[in-house]
Structures are given as structure tokens and as C-alpha cells.
Design an enzyme around this catalytic site. Structure first.
Site, PDB file in Angstrom:
ATOM      1  N   SER A  93      40.233   9.812  24.063  1.00 44.84           N
ATOM      2  CA  SER A  93      40.147   8.554  24.408  1.00 44.84           C
ATOM      3  C   SER A  93      41.426   7.476  25.265  1.00 44.84           C
ATOM      4  O   SER A  93      41.618   6.858  25.595  1.00 44.84           O
ATOM      5  CB  SER A  93      39.492   7.411  23.514  1.00 44.84           C
ATOM      6  OG  SER A  93      40.065   7.582  22.602  1.00 44.84           O
ATOM      7  N   SER A  94      42.667   8.373  24.720  1.00 47.98           N
ATOM      8  CA  SER A  94      43.887   8.027  25.346  1.00 47.98           C
ATOM      9  C   SER A  94      45.014   9.177  25.149  1.00 47.98           C
ATOM     10  O   SER A  94      44.513  10.194  24.067  1.00 47.98           O
ATOM     11  CB  SER A  94      44.423   7.005  24.632  1.00 47.98           C
ATOM     12  OG  SER A  94      45.510   6.435  25.116  1.00 47.98           O
ATOM     13  N   SER A  95      45.864   9.374  26.108  1.00 48.47           N
ATOM     14  CA  SER A  95      46.891  10.464  26.310  1.00 48.47           C
ATOM     15  C   SER A  95      48.118  10.163  26.846  1.00 48.47           C
ATOM     16  O   SER A  95      48.210   9.002  27.457  1.00 48.47           O
ATOM     17  CB  SER A  95      46.283  11.658  26.555  1.00 48.47           C
ATOM     18  OG  SER A  95      46.003  11.430  28.068  1.00 48.47           O
TER      19      SER A  95
END
Length: 376
Positions: A93-95
Site C-alpha cells: 500500500s506504499s513503497s
């Protein structure tokens, strides 16, 4: 600043090979933006992730990881890597997107000194810091939807010595207070261009955003604002995309069931949809549908209308399609794909997008060519 970090930053900047962004890559400490941990795939499983912590690694090994031109996942299913107690199951969901891709995005947007930029999707804050390093703090506004991700990014950005305007909220509404902007870039993929963005970019300014639909088709939009408040432009050659804006994700899909509805033959091989451009075209025809494969069957499901279709090989050659509901999904796909094939099977860059205050549509070839409306 350690000698090792400085050397690795220079090596990364040389590897990315961007004249305009070389100094920023050399100056911004990416290791700070990874935080205290990242996720790595767990034993080859695509849905399980293992946290790898800075504290458990040799300092030079951590720096080598940070300055490798790779994407590192920092949050899975809403769980930050630094807060994970063990293996986490779910989707990223985030990177921290690999720097080469970040720079391609910035170059595609044609950002240069003197621009005022609105960034949709702060993420780890690394691209925000690159913008600040080149343009100055006052020229950069960045919005992040997830409060935990935003707080982590703010700590990294301020700790690295930068001070842009940072906003926590839904980036699809933009941030009018600092507008108008000369450049709007989205580091998340969107299904349609939000009208709020159009109102916040000045005449002659640009909107650069990866686009993604519910069937998985992607294209990279670069639009110029006109004096009448509309925007138009062609899709770029890069098949560039990021994680999708969370409010643009599809609804839950019902179970897949084969053989429901009216049956007929089709000569359109559903495996064609594994071609990126063909998938993009099919998605234009039925943007409300979701695509799945199970064994030898291709499934299309439109949750909103209850329409569905499934296609599977027919004994002796060809394929059989079953369709149910008010929208004949496969009929729409066949027609769109035929139009695309007759035009020479162009890449997504053979299409363009026009967005007005009331509507937005994708056209093939030129604005007078075949066109498909995007969902409101």
C-alpha cells in the site's frame, strides 16, 4: 553524511543518468526515506512480506540496499514495515519507487526551475525531496492520503532539511490554497482525471498522471491546460504506473461462475488481452468491468449492473462466450478490439485524452477519431 552514502548517491545518480536531476539525486539521502525497515517478499510468496530492519543489518549493507535502483515496499495492507511484528499478508500500500522511475516521471512532466508543483501522493517523501532540492521548498506542495505514511514522510523530509507544504488528505481534491500550479504530477495511478486538478493548474500548465483501470489496463497521460479550462494531450510512450489512488480501486468482486446467460461463438482469442495495448482498449469499452482468469476461462464482471461474461475454448477451435445482464460485456470488447486492430494495433501512445468540466474521453489517432468515454 558518510563517505559510503555519498559515494553510493553519486553512483546512483550516474546510473539513472539524468542531466536535470543528477544533482538532486546526488544530494537527497534516500536511506533516510526508507525509514527503519522495508518489506521483502516472503519465500517467493506474492502475498506475504517479511520486514527487514535497519538495526539488524550492517550499516553499509543497509546503505547498499537504499541506493540500489530498486523499489522497496514500506507498507503492506496498511501496516508499516517498521511496525510489523512478523510476516504480513496482503498487497503493498506504499513503497519507495525505484529512483529511475521517479526521475522518468519528473522528466515526463517536464519539470524545471521556476515551476510550481503539486505532487499527488507523498509516499515516503523521496520524490518530494528531489523536487525541493531542485526547485526550492516554496515551489513544492505534496499531498498524502494515509496519515501514518504522511507522518513518516514528514519526519524524513524535515530531517533531511527540506520544508515543502505537506498536506494530509485526499489528493484527488488537490490543494487549491497554493494554486495555481504550473505542473501537477501524480505518483499514484488514477482511473480518471479529477476535475479539481483542472481548476488548480494554470493555463499552459500540465497534468502528468499514470492511469489504471479496473481490468488492469494502463496508460501514461500528459495533458496541457487550455484557456477554456479543458485539458488535452496524448498518452506517452512509457507504460509507467504507480500504486492506485485508494478511492479509485474497484469494488469487491463476486465469486466467478461459468456458463451463465446466453451462449454464442466468438473468434476473438481472449489471450489477446494479455497484450498491454489490447487490454487497454478492452478496458476503454467496458471501464466498469473487472477481469479475471481461472484455468482456461476468461471472466468479466460488472458489479454495478450485475453483467458478466465468460469465454473458454470450444472443441474444434474458436471460443464460446456466455453473457448475462444488461451490458453484453464481450460484445463491447469485440467491437473495440476490432477498431484497434483496423487502426494497426497501436500502442497506448497512439491514443489521446480530452477532459472538460463535464466529461472526459479517450480518442484513437486524433481528437476526431473513434472515442470512448471514461466513467464519471
Amino acid at each position: 553524511m558518510t563517505d559510503t552514502a555519498a559515494r553510493l548517491r553519486l553512483k546512483l545518480a550516474d546510473e539513472v543518468s539524468s542531466t536535470g536531476w543528477h544533482k538532486a539525486l546526488q544530494m537527497v539521502p534516500r536511506d533516510r526515506f526508507l525509514g527503519d525497515a522495508v518489506f521483502l517478499p516472503h519465500e517467493g510468496r506474492g502475498d506475504q512480506w517479511t520486514p527487514v530492519r535497519r538495526a539488524d543489518m550492517d550499516a553499509d549493507d543497509w546503505l547498499a540496499l537504499a541506493y540500489t535502483n530498486e523499489t522497496w515496499v514500506t507498507q503492506v495492507a496498511g501496516v508499516l514495515a517498521s511496525e510489523a511484528a512478523g510476516v504480513v499478508t496482503g498487497q503493498p500500500s506504499s513503497s519507495s519507487t525505484y529512483p529511475g522511475l521517479v526521475v522518468r516521471m519528473l522528466e515526463a512532466a517536464e519539470i524545471a526551475e521556476g515551476d510550481k508543483v503539486l505532487e499527488i501522493g507523498t509516499g515516503t517523501g523521496y520524490s518530494t525531496a528531489l523536487l525541493c532540492q531542485r526547485l526550492g521548498n516554496d515551489a513544492v506542495t505534496s499531498i498524502e492520503y494515509d496519515p501514518a505514511v504522511a507522518a513518516r514522510a514528514q519526519d524524513a523530509i524535515t530531517g533531511a532539511g527540506y520544508a515543502p507544504t505537506l498536506v494530509v488528505g485526499d489528493g484527488l481534491y488537490g490543494h487549491a490554497e497554493n494554486g495555481p500550479y504550473s505542473r501537477l504530477i501524480a505518483t499514484c495511478s488514477v482511473r480518471t482525471i479529477p476535475h479539481a486538478w483542472m481548476r488548480q493548474v494554470r493555463e499552459g500548465g500540465t497534468i502528468t498522471a499514470p492511469m489504471w483501470g479496473w481490468m488492469g489496463g494502463v496508460a501514461f497521460a500528459h495533458l496541457a491546460m487550455a484557456d477554456d479550462g479543458a485539458a488535452s494531450g496524448r498518452f506517452l510512450r512509457d507504460d509507467l504506473y504507480f500504486m492506485t489512488a485508494r478511492t479509485h480501486l474497484p469494488p469487491p468482486r463476486p465469486p466467478l461462475v461459468r456458463g451463465i446467460g446466453e451462449t454464442r461463438e466468438t473468434m476473438l482469442d481472449p489471450s489477446l488481452l494479455q497484450d498491454d495495448a489490447a487490454l487497454w482498449v478492452a478496458q476503454l469499452a467496458i471501464p466498469q468491468a473487472q477481469l479475471s482468469w481461472a484455468e482456461d476461462t476468461t471472466f468479466l464482471v460488472d458489479v454495478g449492473t450485475g453483467s458478466r461474461a465468460d469465454v473458454h475454448p470450444k472443441a474444434g477451435g474458436g471460443w464460446t462466450v456466455c453473457q448475462h445482464g444488461p451490458v453484453r460485456l464481450w460484445d463491447e470488447v469485440e467491437e473495440a478490439v476490432k477498431t484497434w486492430q483496423e487502426a494497426g494495433r497501436p500502442h497506448q501512445s497512439g491514443f489521446g485524452l480530452t477532459v472538460t468540466r463535464e466529461d472526459q474521453w479517450v480518442w484513437l489517432g486524433d481528437p476526431g477519431g473513434p472515442a470512448w468515454r471514461l466513467p464519471a
